[in-house]
Design a protein around this motif. Sequence first.
Motif, PDB file in Angstrom:
ATOM      1  N   GLY A  31       0.813  -1.213   0.000  1.00 21.29           N
ATOM      2  CA  GLY A  31       0.000   0.000   0.000  1.00 21.29           C
ATOM      3  C   GLY A  31       0.845   1.260   0.000  1.00 21.29           C
ATOM      4  N   LEU A  32       1.922   1.248   0.772  1.00 24.70           N
ATOM      5  CA  LEU A  32       2.822   2.398   0.810  1.00 24.70           C
ATOM      6  C   LEU A  32       3.394   2.665  -0.580  1.00 24.70           C
ATOM      7  CD1 LEU A  32       3.683   4.133   3.280  1.00 24.70           C
ATOM      8  CD2 LEU A  32       5.786   2.796   3.347  1.00 24.70           C
ATOM      9  N   SER A  33       3.743   1.591  -1.273  1.00 18.13           N
ATOM     10  CA  SER A  33       4.286   1.725  -2.627  1.00 18.13           C
ATOM     11  C   SER A  33       3.237   2.271  -3.590  1.00 18.13           C
ATOM     12  CB  SER A  33       4.788   0.360  -3.119  1.00 18.13           C
ATOM     13  OG  SER A  33       5.213   0.431  -4.460  1.00 18.13           O
ATOM     14  N   ALA A  64      10.809   5.724  -3.523  1.00 16.02           N
ATOM     15  CA  ALA A  64      10.227   5.156  -2.306  1.00 16.02           C
ATOM     16  C   ALA A  64       9.262   4.026  -2.647  1.00 16.02           C
ATOM     17  CB  ALA A  64       9.515   6.243  -1.505  1.00 16.02           C
ATOM     18  N   ALA A  65       8.527   4.165  -3.756  1.00 12.80           N
ATOM     19  CA  ALA A  65       7.599   3.112  -4.173  1.00 12.80           C
ATOM     20  C   ALA A  65       8.346   1.833  -4.534  1.00 12.80           C
ATOM     21  CB  ALA A  65       6.769   3.591  -5.364  1.00 12.80           C
ATOM     22  N   ILE A  66       9.479   1.968  -5.222  1.00 20.82           N
ATOM     23  CA  ILE A  66      10.286   0.791  -5.582  1.00 20.82           C
ATOM     24  C   ILE A  66      10.821   0.107  -4.329  1.00 20.82           C
ATOM     25  CG2 ILE A  66      12.407   0.038  -6.725  1.00 20.82           C
ATOM     26  CD1 ILE A  66      11.960   2.347  -8.734  1.00 20.82           C
ATOM     27  N   ILE A  67      11.386   0.897  -3.423  1.00 17.99           N
ATOM     28  CA  ILE A  67      11.946   0.331  -2.185  1.00 17.99           C
ATOM     29  C   ILE A  67      10.849  -0.343  -1.363  1.00 17.99           C
ATOM     30  CG2 ILE A  67      13.137   0.861  -0.028  1.00 17.99           C
ATOM     31  CD1 ILE A  67      14.877   1.071  -2.544  1.00 17.99           C
ATOM     32  N   MET A  88       8.145  -1.794  -2.422  1.00 11.93           N
ATOM     33  CA  MET A  88       7.789  -3.086  -3.012  1.00 11.93           C
ATOM     34  C   MET A  88       8.849  -4.140  -2.717  1.00 11.93           C
ATOM     35  SD  MET A  88       4.849  -3.397  -4.303  1.00 11.93           S
ATOM     36  CE  MET A  88       5.170  -4.991  -5.039  1.00 11.93           C
ATOM     37  N   VAL A  89      10.116  -3.748  -2.726  1.00  9.30           N
ATOM     38  CA  VAL A  89      11.185  -4.690  -2.384  1.00  9.30           C
ATOM     39  C   VAL A  89      10.993  -5.204  -0.958  1.00  9.30           C
ATOM     40  CG1 VAL A  89      13.668  -4.902  -1.955  1.00  9.30           C
ATOM     41  CG2 VAL A  89      12.859  -3.705  -3.999  1.00  9.30           C
ATOM     42  N   VAL A  90      10.703  -4.291  -0.032  1.00 12.76           N
ATOM     43  CA  VAL A  90      10.485  -4.686   1.367  1.00 12.76           C
ATOM     44  C   VAL A  90       9.238  -5.559   1.492  1.00 12.76           C
ATOM     45  CG1 VAL A  90      10.038  -3.842   3.702  1.00 12.76           C
ATOM     46  CG2 VAL A  90      11.671  -2.645   2.238  1.00 12.76           C
ATOM     47  N   ALA A  91       8.163  -5.202   0.773  1.00 12.82           N
ATOM     48  CA  ALA A  91       6.931  -5.990   0.818  1.00 12.82           C
ATOM     49  C   ALA A  91       7.183  -7.427   0.384  1.00 12.82           C
ATOM     50  CB  ALA A  91       5.867  -5.345  -0.074  1.00 12.82           C
ATOM     51  N   LEU A  92       7.939  -7.611  -0.690  1.00 11.19           N
ATOM     52  CA  LEU A  92       8.218  -8.959  -1.180  1.00 11.19           C
ATOM     53  C   LEU A  92       9.141  -9.722  -0.228  1.00 11.19           C
ATOM     54  CD1 LEU A  92       8.561  -8.265  -5.001  1.00 11.19           C
ATOM     55  CD2 LEU A  92       6.613  -9.201  -3.748  1.00 11.19           C
ATOM     56  N   MET A  93       9.985  -9.002   0.505  1.00 12.93           N
ATOM     57  CA  MET A  93      10.797  -9.663   1.531  1.00 12.93           C
ATOM     58  C   MET A  93       9.903 -10.238   2.632  1.00 12.93           C
ATOM     59  SD  MET A  93      14.015  -7.025   1.916  1.00 12.93           S
ATOM     60  CE  MET A  93      14.681  -7.911   3.324  1.00 12.93           C
ATOM     61  N   PHE A  94       8.853  -9.507   2.989  1.00 10.11           N
ATOM     62  CA  PHE A  94       7.920 -10.011   4.007  1.00 10.11           C
ATOM     63  C   PHE A  94       7.160 -11.231   3.491  1.00 10.11           C
ATOM     64  CE2 PHE A  94       8.439  -5.883   6.158  1.00 10.11           C
ATOM     65  CZ  PHE A  94       8.509  -6.310   7.469  1.00 10.11           C
ATOM     66  N   VAL A  95       6.782 -11.222   2.201  1.00  8.69           N
ATOM     67  CA  VAL A  95       6.133 -12.398   1.630  1.00  8.69           C
ATOM     68  C   VAL A  95       7.074 -13.592   1.685  1.00  8.69           C
ATOM     69  CG1 VAL A  95       5.194 -13.398  -0.482  1.00  8.69           C
ATOM     70  CG2 VAL A  95       4.665 -11.040   0.099  1.00  8.69           C
ATOM     71  N   LEU A 128      -3.379   7.308   1.288  1.00 11.84           N
ATOM     72  CA  LEU A 128      -3.169   8.061   2.525  1.00 11.84           C
ATOM     73  C   LEU A 128      -1.748   7.869   3.048  1.00 11.84           C
ATOM     74  CD1 LEU A 128      -3.999   9.615   5.070  1.00 11.84           C
ATOM     75  CD2 LEU A 128      -5.076   7.517   5.927  1.00 11.84           C
ATOM     76  N   SER A 129      -1.315   6.625   3.191  1.00  7.45           N
ATOM     77  CA  SER A 129       0.031   6.373   3.726  1.00  7.45           C
ATOM     78  C   SER A 129       1.104   6.839   2.753  1.00  7.45           C
ATOM     79  CB  SER A 129       0.206   4.882   4.037  1.00  7.45           C
ATOM     80  OG  SER A 129       0.031   4.095   2.871  1.00  7.45           O
ATOM     81  N   GLY A 130       0.851   6.675   1.436  1.00  9.71           N
ATOM     82  CA  GLY A 130       1.836   7.118   0.448  1.00  9.71           C
ATOM     83  C   GLY A 130       2.019   8.620   0.448  1.00  9.71           C
ATOM     84  N   THR A 131       0.923   9.369   0.577  1.00  5.43           N
ATOM     85  CA  THR A 131       1.009  10.829   0.643  1.00  5.43           C
ATOM     86  C   THR A 131       1.772  11.274   1.885  1.00  5.43           C
ATOM     87  OG1 THR A 131      -1.129  11.003  -0.493  1.00  5.43           O
ATOM     88  CG2 THR A 131      -0.329  12.971   0.633  1.00  5.43           C
ATOM     89  N   ALA A 132       1.482  10.634   3.017  1.00 11.03           N
ATOM     90  CA  ALA A 132       2.194  10.969   4.256  1.00 11.03           C
ATOM     91  C   ALA A 132       3.684  10.702   4.120  1.00 11.03           C
ATOM     92  CB  ALA A 132       1.612  10.157   5.418  1.00 11.03           C
ATOM     93  N   LEU A 133       4.037   9.565   3.505  1.00  5.47           N
ATOM     94  CA  LEU A 133       5.448   9.222   3.326  1.00  5.47           C
ATOM     95  C   LEU A 133       6.153  10.236   2.432  1.00  5.47           C
ATOM     96  CD1 LEU A 133       7.797   7.162   3.678  1.00  5.47           C
ATOM     97  CD2 LEU A 133       6.968   6.064   1.587  1.00  5.47           C
ATOM     98  N   VAL A 134       5.531  10.577   1.293  1.00  3.80           N
ATOM     99  CA  VAL A 134       6.154  11.510   0.351  1.00  3.80           C
ATOM    100  C   VAL A 134       6.335  12.880   0.999  1.00  3.80           C
ATOM    101  CG1 VAL A 134       5.812  12.748  -1.820  1.00  3.80           C
ATOM    102  CG2 VAL A 134       5.344  10.292  -1.697  1.00  3.80           C
ATOM    103  N   MET A 135       5.335  13.353   1.735  1.00  6.19           N
ATOM    104  CA  MET A 135       5.436  14.646   2.406  1.00  6.19           C
ATOM    105  C   MET A 135       6.580  14.647   3.417  1.00  6.19           C
ATOM    106  SD  MET A 135       2.504  16.772   4.526  1.00  6.19           S
ATOM    107  CE  MET A 135       2.528  15.670   5.955  1.00  6.19           C
TER     108      MET A 135
END
Length: 422
Positions: free
Chosen positions: A69-71, A99-102, A104-111, A244-251
């Motif tokens: 979702g963050l990505s 940040a979106a690429i990173i 997704m990398v972290v998300a796939l590590m959790f999977v 929502l989370s992506g906007t907060a992260l980018v800001m």
Amino acid sequence: MATDTTHFEFEPGFTDNRLRVVWYAALAVLLLIGGAAMILRITEGMTSTNLTSTTPWGAWVAFYIYFVGLSAGAFLVSTLANVFGVSGMHRVDRDALFAAIISMVVALMFVWVDLGRMDRMYFPFIWRQLTSALSWEVHAYVAYIAVLVTELYFSMRIDLARVAERGSGLRAGLSGLLTLGRRSTSEASRVTDRKWLTRAGIVGIPLAIFLVHGGTGILFAVSKARPYWNSGLFPVIFVVSAVLSGTALVMMLYVLRTKLFDDEPVDRDLLNRLAVLLAAFIVVDAALTGIEMLIAIASLHPHEVETWAVILFGEMSWSFWWFMVGMGWLFPLVMLSKREWRETPWLMVLAGLSVVIGIIAVRFNIVVPAQILPVMEGLPHGSYFPSLVEWATSIGMIAVGLLLYTIGAELLPLTPLDRGDH
């Protein structure tokens, strides 16, 4: 940084070397903790966790859907500049894409770490199941990452060519490699890059909404045995909370990079624009959650009513009230309520961080409560709280993401060198 032909200086990264040392030292500690926990996970298997046959999904799945979702949210923020041409948003589009690429990398590590057989992670690409939503999701993730990398390339290729031509050292060499041989900085090449950047963004929008994060919501929504998940609103809520989370992260990243890396004043108009978007998404996210709760309670379905009782008043109530409602909605809304506060950089970092942490609770409140109640009468109730190994591996994987982002921010032109709009 400067971009004129007589003097060219490209030295992104921490302006304070002491802060750089402290930051990398902190990441090293977190990586050591995570690495030690990962060894336990590999050697002891799932016995190192508190997951059971009753509650097979836990912290790792919650963090997985959180980072997906963050990505997706960060990518959709980037489209405001790259597809819709919103003035001023170019200052954050590269940061958002990276940040979106990173994420997704972290998300796939959790999977990967959640798999019972971690060595079989490539199986979905060899044995495809066309009727499996999860199989479709895996392939959508690959296509989505390809779109993100393509967009980031066309977004900063001109600046990479400038650094390669007029810079020096490691950054110049790396930039030269990343241009893929396209060193032209002419207006015609700029127009070509913009054209392909927009095309990739247009392809990415439905991919992110309907397949990447909306599709992640579908993984839960198709679970008929869990009425709390089996809802048509679930994919929509996933997308809204992602934005929502992506906007907060980018800001938050925009302020921190501008202050700590670029050592420049923050564009207060841009900060206010991001803050207003954030406030709007908080209101929509809270409203959709409230609607979902009212529908569930009004249905009088025992499983749904009891699940919401667990969330509101039971063992998950701390997560709902303190983190989801408090940190995810109420506290940031107060910070965003006055224009003077919205234009204060460090208050917006605090508001963004509060949302980023609060949405983690949203993901936990999606994954865990539905598994606590038995799907059939007579089956045992579930009970789950992450083990120390689960927390430590999660911290380690998040630290990997932070390290990758920091290295990229120290080497790549994530802020446009000419400071002009696209």
